[in-house]
Design a protein around this motif. Sequence first.
Motif, PDB file in Angstrom:
ATOM      1  N   ARG A 122      24.500  19.060  32.683  1.00 57.76           N
ATOM      2  CA  ARG A 122      25.542  19.692  31.867  1.00 57.76           C
ATOM      3  C   ARG A 122      25.633  21.149  32.301  1.00 57.76           C
ATOM      4  NH1 ARG A 122      24.422  20.092  26.551  1.00 57.76           N
ATOM      5  NH2 ARG A 122      26.611  19.939  26.003  1.00 57.76           N
ATOM      6  N   THR A 123      26.723  21.501  32.988  1.00 54.47           N
ATOM      7  CA  THR A 123      26.880  22.832  33.556  1.00 54.47           C
ATOM      8  C   THR A 123      27.977  23.595  32.825  1.00 54.47           C
ATOM      9  OG1 THR A 123      26.241  21.932  35.705  1.00 54.47           O
ATOM     10  CG2 THR A 123      27.328  24.082  35.707  1.00 54.47           C
ATOM     11  N   PRO A 124      27.639  24.710  32.167  1.00 54.84           N
ATOM     12  CA  PRO A 124      28.675  25.527  31.512  1.00 54.84           C
ATOM     13  C   PRO A 124      29.447  26.328  32.563  1.00 54.84           C
ATOM     14  CG  PRO A 124      26.503  26.482  31.139  1.00 54.84           C
ATOM     15  CD  PRO A 124      26.293  25.221  31.917  1.00 54.84           C
ATOM     16  N   LEU A 125      30.767  26.353  32.428  1.00 59.84           N
ATOM     17  CA  LEU A 125      31.627  27.024  33.393  1.00 59.84           C
ATOM     18  C   LEU A 125      32.803  27.695  32.691  1.00 59.84           C
ATOM     19  CD1 LEU A 125      31.836  23.982  35.825  1.00 59.84           C
ATOM     20  CD2 LEU A 125      30.656  26.120  36.325  1.00 59.84           C
ATOM     21  N   SER A 126      33.400  28.668  33.356  1.00 57.04           N
ATOM     22  CA  SER A 126      34.665  29.237  32.894  1.00 57.04           C
ATOM     23  C   SER A 126      35.761  28.282  33.342  1.00 57.04           C
ATOM     24  CB  SER A 126      34.901  30.614  33.504  1.00 57.04           C
ATOM     25  OG  SER A 126      33.959  31.531  33.028  1.00 57.04           O
ATOM     26  N   VAL A 127      36.572  27.825  32.388  1.00 57.07           N
ATOM     27  CA  VAL A 127      37.550  26.779  32.657  1.00 57.07           C
ATOM     28  C   VAL A 127      38.926  27.246  32.183  1.00 57.07           C
ATOM     29  CG1 VAL A 127      38.162  24.380  32.174  1.00 57.07           C
ATOM     30  CG2 VAL A 127      35.756  25.029  32.344  1.00 57.07           C
ATOM     31  N   PHE A 128      39.940  26.945  32.986  1.00 57.99           N
ATOM     32  CA  PHE A 128      41.312  27.334  32.673  1.00 57.99           C
ATOM     33  C   PHE A 128      42.189  26.087  32.661  1.00 57.99           C
ATOM     34  CE2 PHE A 128      39.099  30.782  34.651  1.00 57.99           C
ATOM     35  CZ  PHE A 128      39.497  31.915  33.955  1.00 57.99           C
ATOM     36  N   SER A 129      43.076  25.986  31.686  1.00 59.82           N
ATOM     37  CA  SER A 129      43.988  24.846  31.602  1.00 59.82           C
ATOM     38  C   SER A 129      45.026  24.910  32.711  1.00 59.82           C
ATOM     39  CB  SER A 129      44.714  24.844  30.256  1.00 59.82           C
ATOM     40  OG  SER A 129      43.797  24.640  29.216  1.00 59.82           O
ATOM     41  N   THR A 130      45.365  23.732  33.244  1.00 55.82           N
ATOM     42  CA  THR A 130      46.426  23.624  34.240  1.00 55.82           C
ATOM     43  C   THR A 130      47.464  22.630  33.739  1.00 55.82           C
ATOM     44  OG1 THR A 130      45.383  21.826  35.475  1.00 55.82           O
ATOM     45  CG2 THR A 130      44.807  24.085  36.132  1.00 55.82           C
ATOM     46  N   ASP A 131      48.519  22.446  34.524  1.00 66.22           N
ATOM     47  CA  ASP A 131      49.582  21.538  34.118  1.00 66.22           C
ATOM     48  C   ASP A 131      49.106  20.090  34.006  1.00 66.22           C
ATOM     49  OD1 ASP A 131      49.246  21.419  36.878  1.00 66.22           O
ATOM     50  OD2 ASP A 131      51.242  22.168  37.325  1.00 66.22           O
ATOM     51  N   ASP A 132      48.052  19.693  34.751  1.00 66.38           N
ATOM     52  CA  ASP A 132      47.583  18.310  34.655  1.00 66.38           C
ATOM     53  C   ASP A 132      46.065  18.178  34.539  1.00 66.38           C
ATOM     54  OD1 ASP A 132      46.869  19.007  37.232  1.00 66.38           O
ATOM     55  OD2 ASP A 132      47.620  17.170  38.146  1.00 66.38           O
ATOM     56  N   GLY A 133      45.381  19.259  34.161  1.00 64.86           N
ATOM     57  CA  GLY A 133      43.928  19.210  34.025  1.00 64.86           C
ATOM     58  C   GLY A 133      43.332  20.586  33.820  1.00 64.86           C
ATOM     59  N   VAL A 134      42.368  20.935  34.680  1.00 62.49           N
ATOM     60  CA  VAL A 134      41.698  22.230  34.557  1.00 62.49           C
ATOM     61  C   VAL A 134      41.458  22.838  35.936  1.00 62.49           C
ATOM     62  CG1 VAL A 134      40.549  21.667  32.378  1.00 62.49           C
ATOM     63  CG2 VAL A 134      39.369  21.213  34.530  1.00 62.49           C
ATOM     64  N   ALA A 135      41.265  24.152  35.945  1.00 63.34           N
ATOM     65  CA  ALA A 135      40.884  24.900  37.141  1.00 63.34           C
ATOM     66  C   ALA A 135      39.590  25.637  36.837  1.00 63.34           C
ATOM     67  CB  ALA A 135      41.974  25.890  37.539  1.00 63.34           C
TER      68      ALA A 135
END
Length: 127
Positions: free
Chosen positions: A44-57
């Motif tokens: 389980r790896t915590p990451l900075s995640v950004f929403s995209t049009d079809d998922g995440v970046a």
Amino acid sequence: MQLPQRLARFNRHVTNPIQRLWAGWAPSFGILEHVGRRSGKAYRTPLSVFSTDDGVAILLTYGPDRDWLKNITATGRATMRRHGKTFTVTDPRVVSRDEAAAHVTGAARRAFGRLPFEQAVLLRRAS
């Protein structure tokens, strides 16, 4: 720019255990749940995640030579815990930060494109 590897090692052993307590609910964070490609162990790896049009970046702040990225590339999928919800992500693609920024949605789009990192991973949310 990439952050130093010694910082990555420190985060893996000190910061990540603390972040796993809240990263699945906090804005701009998520927990990537993946399986080791050789060990079969669950991570389980915590990451900075950004929403995209079809998922995440996910920005590759330490570069593309990350175990979590190798693990999800080997299997083609992982599970993401974000905003208190869990969903499957597939089709990991390493792209430039600018290419990923074109897919980021919402207010984070402008900030994402200005962050000092060169690469990102795009993950598609499975239906």
